[in-house]
Scaffold this motif. Sequence first.
Motif, PDB file in Angstrom:
ATOM      1  N   LEU A  53       0.818  -1.058   0.002  1.00 14.34           N
ATOM      2  CA  LEU A  53       0.190   0.057   0.034  1.00 14.34           C
ATOM      3  C   LEU A  53       0.871   1.226  -0.001  1.00 14.34           C
ATOM      4  O   LEU A  53       1.997   1.224   0.447  1.00 14.34           O
ATOM      5  N   SER A  54       0.185   2.430  -0.558  1.00 15.50           N
ATOM      6  CA  SER A  54       1.091   3.923  -0.396  1.00 15.50           C
ATOM      7  C   SER A  54       0.035   4.110   0.828  1.00 15.50           C
ATOM      8  O   SER A  54      -1.223   4.314   0.872  1.00 15.50           O
ATOM      9  N   ILE A  55       1.142   4.798   1.801  1.00 12.00           N
ATOM     10  CA  ILE A  55       0.338   5.348   2.950  1.00 12.00           C
ATOM     11  C   ILE A  55       0.734   6.870   3.243  1.00 12.00           C
ATOM     12  O   ILE A  55       1.864   6.976   3.239  1.00 12.00           O
ATOM     13  N   MET A  56      -0.399   7.338   3.161  1.00  8.94           N
ATOM     14  CA  MET A  56       0.001   9.202   3.393  1.00  8.94           C
ATOM     15  C   MET A  56      -0.488   9.575   4.452  1.00  8.94           C
ATOM     16  O   MET A  56      -1.826   9.158   4.702  1.00  8.94           O
ATOM     17  N   VAL A  57       0.213  10.105   5.309  1.00  8.77           N
ATOM     18  CA  VAL A  57       0.113  10.347   6.690  1.00  8.77           C
ATOM     19  C   VAL A  57       0.172  11.635   7.307  1.00  8.77           C
ATOM     20  O   VAL A  57       0.906  12.466   6.872  1.00  8.77           O
ATOM     21  N   GLY A  58      -0.847  12.122   8.117  1.00 12.68           N
ATOM     22  CA  GLY A  58      -0.916  13.573   8.714  1.00 12.68           C
ATOM     23  C   GLY A  58      -0.877  13.262  10.213  1.00 12.68           C
ATOM     24  O   GLY A  58      -1.449  12.262  10.760  1.00 12.68           O
ATOM     25  N   GLY A  59      -0.434  14.367  10.891  1.00 12.56           N
ATOM     26  CA  GLY A  59      -0.430  14.238  12.480  1.00 12.56           C
ATOM     27  C   GLY A  59       0.745  14.784  12.896  1.00 12.56           C
ATOM     28  O   GLY A  59       1.633  15.277  12.067  1.00 12.56           O
ATOM     29  N   SER A  60       1.383  14.576  14.107  1.00 14.03           N
ATOM     30  CA  SER A  60       2.731  14.794  14.514  1.00 14.03           C
ATOM     31  C   SER A  60       3.700  13.845  13.967  1.00 14.03           C
ATOM     32  O   SER A  60       3.603  12.894  13.903  1.00 14.03           O
ATOM     33  N   ARG A  61       4.793  14.616  13.723  1.00 15.00           N
ATOM     34  CA  ARG A  61       6.028  13.978  13.201  1.00 15.00           C
ATOM     35  C   ARG A  61       6.648  12.654  14.466  1.00 15.00           C
ATOM     36  O   ARG A  61       6.950  11.602  13.894  1.00 15.00           O
ATOM     37  N   GLU A  62       6.094  13.372  15.518  1.00 15.27           N
ATOM     38  CA  GLU A  62       6.745  12.166  16.507  1.00 15.27           C
ATOM     39  C   GLU A  62       5.902  10.871  16.650  1.00 15.27           C
ATOM     40  O   GLU A  62       6.481   9.921  16.728  1.00 15.27           O
ATOM     41  N   ALA A  63       4.517  11.251  16.460  1.00 14.45           N
ATOM     42  CA  ALA A  63       3.652   9.960  16.288  1.00 14.45           C
ATOM     43  C   ALA A  63       4.002   9.180  15.125  1.00 14.45           C
ATOM     44  O   ALA A  63       4.113   7.972  15.252  1.00 14.45           O
ATOM     45  N   PHE A  64       4.187   9.898  14.004  1.00 19.13           N
ATOM     46  CA  PHE A  64       4.570   9.218  12.644  1.00 19.13           C
ATOM     47  C   PHE A  64       5.787   8.166  12.826  1.00 19.13           C
ATOM     48  O   PHE A  64       5.767   7.051  12.325  1.00 19.13           O
ATOM     49  N   ASP A  65       6.822   9.022  13.507  1.00 16.19           N
ATOM     50  CA  ASP A  65       7.902   8.347  13.712  1.00 16.19           C
ATOM     51  C   ASP A  65       7.833   6.590  14.487  1.00 16.19           C
ATOM     52  O   ASP A  65       8.309   5.747  14.491  1.00 16.19           O
ATOM     53  N   ALA A  66       7.009   6.995  15.408  1.00 18.85           N
ATOM     54  CA  ALA A  66       6.643   5.785  16.524  1.00 18.85           C
ATOM     55  C   ALA A  66       5.987   4.726  15.840  1.00 18.85           C
ATOM     56  O   ALA A  66       6.388   3.665  15.971  1.00 18.85           O
TER      57      ALA A  66
END
Length: 294
Positions: A139-152
Amino acid sequence: MVIHPAQTVVGFIGTGVMGKSMAGHLMQAGYQVHLFSRTKSKAQELIDRGAHWSETPGSLAQQCDVILTMVGFPSDVEEIYLGENGILSNAKPGSYVVDMTTSSPKLAQRIEDEARSRGVYALDAPVSGGDVGAKEARLSIMVGGSREAFDAVLPLFQKLGTNIVYQGEAGAGQHTKMCNQIAIASNMMGVVEALVYAEKSGLDPATVLKSIESGAAGSWSLSNLAPRMIAGNFAPGFYVKHFIKDMKIALQSAEEMNAKLPGLALAESLYEQLAASGEEDSGTHALYKLISRL
């Protein structure tokens, strides 16, 4: 929180065409997975493989460190996250919630605001790739939110997709998915019209496809969905009714930004006609049926 199969309990809500495969990949990676779906039978295969069933979104949230959702409509997202026995009123402080439904950017922002007030991290992470991408974890996953949460949460995303991009603050993932759907909508009209033209001119559509799919006309829809149209297979990789939902969200967002999208408006009107003819539960490539009758 360090996300690792040995110490992270994952909740997954929505085990439909795509969610079932996605939850299965997380189980295969060694995560303990708790499930909720409005129709328990859709989750039975995963339960038989060892997934834990929860009776409500709230009871699932109480037991999980990360909760992923993949449901149908923004109204479903709102109920599951913000409802009386929903995720956010039951989620553990410090946990992560990730909505992978294609939904409203504004709703994603509301969920993130409410989550933050409860000490919970929220991401909007819609996907593209359809049933095939979900089954093959591409899948292609496109993400919004805090960078900290994304990295986790990235280790979980890496079990589900191959193109994972952080787009920005809350709602950015959903806005990106709208760009994706806008491009697909007009492209789908072109793919369908090309096949109809090929047939009307007496050509073999499958042979035409060999010539055009690797040239300038090439696209994911042409390579993956045109063969299904030719074979008369209109089973859903992605439902017509859900595509209409996406296009309506995009048109509403565009109106709010004073952006004119005439191609999208035309595609949405054609898909409304298709749904009205009884095809709302068919795959999006069933547009071929409508265009070939015009």
